[in-house]
Write a protein that holds these residues in place. Structure first.
Motif, PDB file in Angstrom:
ATOM      1  N   ASP A 140      87.094  59.371  43.346  1.00 48.23           N
ATOM      2  CA  ASP A 140      87.584  58.560  44.434  1.00 48.23           C
ATOM      3  C   ASP A 140      88.850  57.825  43.991  1.00 48.23           C
ATOM      4  O   ASP A 140      88.827  57.078  43.012  1.00 48.23           O
ATOM      5  CB  ASP A 140      86.504  57.565  44.858  1.00 48.23           C
ATOM      6  CG  ASP A 140      86.873  56.856  46.129  1.00 48.23           C
ATOM      7  OD1 ASP A 140      87.130  57.547  47.122  1.00 48.23           O
ATOM      8  OD2 ASP A 140      86.932  55.614  46.109  1.00 48.23           O
ATOM      9  N   LYS A 165      88.890  61.380  48.231  1.00 50.61           N
ATOM     10  CA  LYS A 165      88.438  62.292  47.171  1.00 50.61           C
ATOM     11  C   LYS A 165      89.618  63.071  46.628  1.00 50.61           C
ATOM     12  O   LYS A 165      90.305  63.767  47.384  1.00 50.61           O
ATOM     13  CB  LYS A 165      87.411  63.290  47.708  1.00 50.61           C
ATOM     14  CG  LYS A 165      86.010  62.823  47.726  1.00 50.61           C
ATOM     15  CD  LYS A 165      85.115  63.994  48.079  1.00 50.61           C
ATOM     16  CE  LYS A 165      83.678  63.608  48.016  1.00 50.61           C
ATOM     17  NZ  LYS A 165      82.812  64.710  48.420  1.00 50.61           N
ATOM     18  N   SER A 182      89.506  66.025  51.458  1.00 51.36           N
ATOM     19  CA  SER A 182      89.929  65.660  50.111  1.00 51.36           C
ATOM     20  C   SER A 182      91.410  65.953  49.922  1.00 51.36           C
ATOM     21  O   SER A 182      92.089  66.409  50.847  1.00 51.36           O
ATOM     22  CB  SER A 182      89.105  66.440  49.077  1.00 51.36           C
ATOM     23  OG  SER A 182      89.177  67.832  49.336  1.00 51.36           O
TER      24      SER A 182
END
Length: 121
Positions: free
Chosen positions: A94, A99, A38
């Protein structure tokens, strides 16, 4: 005179004790959190376990990847809420297939970490 010297000595010890408490009180508090691949701001994070050091006196959080020891500081707003969180919750959305973490709520505490402030430090 002896009594006065003892009083001064005791006062000095008390002041040093308070300074020590203040110094240790400013230490960042550490929490463990599992993250997937992420980003926080522009900082890219590999999936895995992280130690999150929450700085109460600065608007930042340090994330240390447990496996590699790699550390990054990110801008964050640390907030206390009214009720303890039962579990640690990571909120993300998203953004262009990646992410983007916006918030982490730390289980067992009243701490909410808001990362929507800006890029890494």
């Amino acid at each position: 005179r002896s009594q006065k010297m003892k009083s001064i000595g005791f006062s000095m010890l008390a002041i040093l004790g308070l300074l020590t408490v203040v110094t240790y009180g400013d230490e960042p508090k550490g929490y463990r959190v599992m993250l997937s691949d992420s980003k926080i701001g522009t900082a890219e994070l590999n999936g895995g376990e992280y130690k999150m050091l929450v700085h109460r006196d600065e608007p930042k959080v340090s994330l240390v990847e447990v496996r590699t020891g790699h550390s990054i500081d990110v801008v964050a707003k640390v907030e206390n809420v009214d009720k303890k969180f039962a579990t640690t919750e990571v909120y993300s959305q998203d953004v262009n297939g990646v992410k983007q973490i916006s918030e982490i709520r730390i289980g067992g505490t009243k701490l909410r970490i808001d990362f929507r402030q800006g890029p890494p430090l």
